[in-house]
Enzyme design. Structure first.
Site, PDB file in Angstrom:
ATOM      1  N   HIS A  37       0.843  -1.204   0.000  1.00  0.00           N
ATOM      2  CA  HIS A  37       0.000   0.000   0.000  1.00  0.00           C
ATOM      3  C   HIS A  37       0.882   1.259   0.000  1.00  0.00           C
ATOM      4  O   HIS A  37       0.582   2.241  -0.674  1.00  0.00           O
ATOM      5  CB  HIS A  37      -0.894   0.036   1.245  1.00  0.00           C
ATOM      6  CG  HIS A  37      -1.826  -1.134   1.389  1.00  0.00           C
ATOM      7  ND1 HIS A  37      -1.631  -2.127   2.315  1.00  0.00           N
ATOM      8  CD2 HIS A  37      -2.973  -1.445   0.737  1.00  0.00           C
ATOM      9  CE1 HIS A  37      -2.610  -3.010   2.233  1.00  0.00           C
ATOM     10  NE2 HIS A  37      -3.437  -2.615   1.276  1.00  0.00           N
ATOM     11  N   GLN A  61     -18.163  -6.406  -1.139  1.00  0.00           N
ATOM     12  CA  GLN A  61     -17.288  -7.190  -2.023  1.00  0.00           C
ATOM     13  C   GLN A  61     -16.914  -8.538  -1.414  1.00  0.00           C
ATOM     14  O   GLN A  61     -16.147  -9.302  -1.991  1.00  0.00           O
ATOM     15  CB  GLN A  61     -16.047  -6.399  -2.446  1.00  0.00           C
ATOM     16  CG  GLN A  61     -15.018  -6.170  -1.350  1.00  0.00           C
ATOM     17  CD  GLN A  61     -13.923  -5.230  -1.812  1.00  0.00           C
ATOM     18  OE1 GLN A  61     -14.148  -4.054  -2.069  1.00  0.00           O
ATOM     19  NE2 GLN A  61     -12.696  -5.743  -1.947  1.00  0.00           N
ATOM     20  N   GLY A 147      -2.779  -1.518  -7.284  1.00  0.00           N
ATOM     21  CA  GLY A 147      -1.637  -2.416  -7.371  1.00  0.00           C
ATOM     22  C   GLY A 147      -1.856  -3.534  -8.379  1.00  0.00           C
ATOM     23  O   GLY A 147      -2.980  -4.039  -8.533  1.00  0.00           O
ATOM     24  N   LYS A 149      -0.851  -6.324  -7.837  1.00  0.00           N
ATOM     25  CA  LYS A 149      -1.143  -7.485  -6.984  1.00  0.00           C
ATOM     26  C   LYS A 149      -2.551  -8.007  -7.295  1.00  0.00           C
ATOM     27  O   LYS A 149      -2.787  -9.216  -7.336  1.00  0.00           O
ATOM     28  CB  LYS A 149      -1.018  -7.064  -5.516  1.00  0.00           C
ATOM     29  CG  LYS A 149      -1.634  -8.002  -4.513  1.00  0.00           C
ATOM     30  CD  LYS A 149      -0.744  -9.177  -4.293  1.00  0.00           C
ATOM     31  CE  LYS A 149      -1.270 -10.225  -3.355  1.00  0.00           C
ATOM     32  NZ  LYS A 149      -2.550 -10.061  -2.754  1.00  0.00           N
ATOM     33  N   GLN A 153      -8.493  -6.765 -10.841  1.00  0.00           N
ATOM     34  CA  GLN A 153      -9.161  -5.558 -10.335  1.00  0.00           C
ATOM     35  C   GLN A 153      -8.686  -4.318 -11.113  1.00  0.00           C
ATOM     36  O   GLN A 153      -9.494  -3.459 -11.486  1.00  0.00           O
ATOM     37  CB  GLN A 153      -8.850  -5.392  -8.847  1.00  0.00           C
ATOM     38  CG  GLN A 153      -9.280  -4.067  -8.259  1.00  0.00           C
ATOM     39  CD  GLN A 153      -9.089  -4.027  -6.752  1.00  0.00           C
ATOM     40  OE1 GLN A 153      -9.934  -4.484  -6.016  1.00  0.00           O
ATOM     41  NE2 GLN A 153      -7.973  -3.496  -6.305  1.00  0.00           N
ATOM     42  N   SER A 185       0.509  -8.965   1.544  1.00  0.00           N
ATOM     43  CA  SER A 185      -0.955  -8.933   1.579  1.00  0.00           C
ATOM     44  C   SER A 185      -1.411  -8.847   3.021  1.00  0.00           C
ATOM     45  O   SER A 185      -0.795  -9.450   3.908  1.00  0.00           O
ATOM     46  CB  SER A 185      -1.511 -10.221   0.947  1.00  0.00           C
ATOM     47  OG  SER A 185      -2.870 -10.379   1.289  1.00  0.00           O
TER      48      SER A 185
HETATM   49  P1  AMP Z   1      -6.346  -3.948  -0.427  1.00  0.00           P
HETATM   50  O1  AMP Z   1      -6.201  -3.157   0.823  1.00  0.00           O
HETATM   51  O2  AMP Z   1      -5.822  -5.337  -0.316  1.00  0.00           O
HETATM   52  O3  AMP Z   1      -7.722  -3.848  -1.035  1.00  0.00           O
HETATM   53  O4  AMP Z   1      -5.384  -3.255  -1.485  1.00  0.00           O
HETATM   54  C1  AMP Z   1      -5.473  -1.895  -1.766  1.00  0.00           C
HETATM   55  C2  AMP Z   1      -4.593  -1.581  -2.951  1.00  0.00           C
HETATM   56  O5  AMP Z   1      -3.253  -1.911  -2.647  1.00  0.00           O
HETATM   57  C3  AMP Z   1      -4.976  -2.397  -4.191  1.00  0.00           C
HETATM   58  O6  AMP Z   1      -4.873  -1.588  -5.350  1.00  0.00           O
HETATM   59  C4  AMP Z   1      -3.950  -3.493  -4.188  1.00  0.00           C
HETATM   60  O7  AMP Z   1      -3.694  -4.032  -5.473  1.00  0.00           O
HETATM   61  C5  AMP Z   1      -2.738  -2.777  -3.644  1.00  0.00           C
HETATM   62  N1  AMP Z   1      -1.804  -3.754  -3.068  1.00  0.00           N
HETATM   63  C6  AMP Z   1      -2.070  -4.700  -2.126  1.00  0.00           C
HETATM   64  N2  AMP Z   1      -0.976  -5.456  -1.902  1.00  0.00           N
HETATM   65  C7  AMP Z   1      -0.019  -5.001  -2.737  1.00  0.00           C
HETATM   66  C8  AMP Z   1       1.335  -5.376  -3.000  1.00  0.00           C
HETATM   67  N3  AMP Z   1       1.908  -6.401  -2.370  1.00  0.00           N
HETATM   68  N4  AMP Z   1       2.028  -4.675  -3.923  1.00  0.00           N
HETATM   69  C9  AMP Z   1       1.451  -3.647  -4.586  1.00  0.00           C
HETATM   70  N5  AMP Z   1       0.187  -3.239  -4.391  1.00  0.00           N
HETATM   71  C10 AMP Z   1      -0.546  -3.905  -3.484  1.00  0.00           C
END
Ligand code: AMP
Length: 282
Positions: A37, A61, A147, A149, A153, A185
Site C-alpha cells: 500500500h 465485495q 496495485g 497485486k 481488479q 498482503s
Molecule cells: P487492499 O487493501 O488489499 O484492497 O489493497 C489496496 C490496494 O493496494 C490495491 O490496489 C492493491 O492491489 C494494492 N496492493 C495490495 N498489496 C499489494 C502489493 N503487495 N504490492 C502492490 N500493491 C498492493
C-alpha cells in the site's frame, strides 16, 4: 494530516483544494496497510499536490462465507503510516456512511469479471466497482492508484473508467514482495508459521513459469501444467485456478504472444492467496 469518517468532510476539503488549484490523488485500500500500500501512497504523493487514502473494509465485495468480519483492522497504525508517507487525508467511513440502511444501486460489469477470481467470487467485482465508483464520486481525484497485486481488479477498474467516462487516470503499480518472494498482503497475517512457508509455492511457481517463457516456451498449457505441478507438491496448498490470459482483455490465450497475465489463486490452509505476473509494463 486529517482523518475523517464523514463524506461531507471529504467533500468540503476537496472543494477547498480545488479552489486552490491543487491536484488530487486517491489510493483506495481496505487498510491494515503494508509496504505494498505504501508504494502506492508514495507514488501518489510524488505525482499529486494532495493525496487521499481511503481505508474501508467494503462489506459488499465479500460473499457471506468470506472473511469480512475477520479481516484485520488497525486504523491507528494505518493513519500513522499514511501521515508518515505524506498523505493529506485518510477517509475511514463506517459501512452505514457508505451504504445507509437501504442501498439500491450497484455497478455491475460482465465478461472480464466472470473469469479468474470472478469464477470463485461471482459477486466480488460488482462490490469493488460499486465502492470504487462511489469513492471516485466522493473524492473526484485526478489520478487513482491500484496495485498489480490485484491485476484483474486493475483491469476491471480501467474498464469501468472507460465505459462510464470517469475523468480519472488509473495508475497501475508493481507488486511489492517480502524478501523471500511472497507478495505482501493483509491476508498473510492469517497464515501460521508452517503455512507462511507453504505460501511460497505461489511466487515459486510463477518464477518457474517465467523461466519457461524466457527460455522460449510459448505453449500456455505446458506452462500452466508446470506451475500446477509445483503447487501440488505442497501438501498445504489447494489450487483455485492457474491461468494465462491476454493483458488486459483477460481473454484466454493458448500461446504466449504479446502481453500476457499469468495469475493464480491458491488456498494455503483456509487462506486464499493470489499472485501473478504480466510480461509487459502495466
Ligand atoms: P487492499 O487493501 O488489499 O484492497 O489493497 C489496496 C490496494 O493496494 C490495491 O490496489 C492493491 O492491489 C494494492 N496492493 C495490495 N498489496 C499489494 C502489493 N503487495 N504490492 C502492490 N500493491 C498492493
Amino acid at each position: 494530516m486529517q482523518l475523517t469518517k464523514k463524506i461531507s468532510e471529504v467533500r468540503s476539503l476537496i472543494k477547498q483544494w480545488r479552489k486552490e488549484g491543487l491536484s488530487i490523488g486517491l489510493v483506495p485500500t481496505m487498510g491494515f496497510l503494508h509496504e505494498g500500500h505504501k508504494s502506492l501512497i508514495d507514488r501518489a504523493v510524488k505525482e499529486n499536490d494532495r493525496v487521499v487514502v481511503s481505508v474501508f473494509v467494503n462489506p459488499i465485495q465479500f460473499a457471506p462465507n468470506e472473511d469480512f468480519e475477520a479481516y484485520p483492522r488497525d486504523i491507528e497504525r494505518d493513519s500513522k503510516l499514511c501521515e508518515d508517507a505524506g498523505a493529506a487525508l485518510v477517509f475511514n467511513p463506517e459501512p452505514e456512511e457508505m451504504y445507509g440502511d437501504e442501498f439500491l444501486t450497484s455497478i455491475n460489469m460482465t465478461k472480464i469479471t466472470e473469469v479468474l477470481c470472478g469464477k470463485t467470487r461471482p459477486t466480488h467485482f460488482g462490490g469493488v466497482c460499486t465502492v470504487v465508483g462511489k469513492l471516485f464520486n466522493i473524492v473526484s481525484p485526478d489520478r487513482a492508484y491500484f496495485g498489480q497485486k490485484d491485476a484483474q481488479q486493475l483491469s476491471v477498474i480501467r474498464r469501468m473508467v472507460k465505459d462510464l467516462n470517469f475523468d480519472i487516470e488509473i495508475i497501475g503499480c508493481p507488486i511489492v514482495r517480502e524478501a523471500d518472494g511472497l507478495a505482501k498482503s493483509s491476508r498473510n497475517t492469517y497464515l501460521s508459521p508452517e503455512e507462511r512457508k507453504a505460501a511460497l509455492v505461489l511466487s515459486k511457481s510463477l518464477c518457474e513459469a517465467k523461466k519457461l517463457i524466457e527460455s522460449g516456451e510459448t505453449n500456455a498449457d505446458k506452462i500452466i501444467t508446470a506451475a500446477k505441478k509445483l503447487i501440488e507438491s505442497e501438501p498445504l496448498a489447494k489450487i483455485d485456478y492457474v491461468s494465462i490470459v491476454s493483458w488486459d482483455s483477460l481473454e484466454k490465450t493458448d500461446t504466449i504472444n504479446g502481453a500476457i497475465l499469468m495469475a493464480e489463486a491458491v488456498y494455503i490452509g483456509k487462506t486464499r492467496l493470489i499472485d501473478n505476473f504480466i510480461t509487459e509494463q502495466i
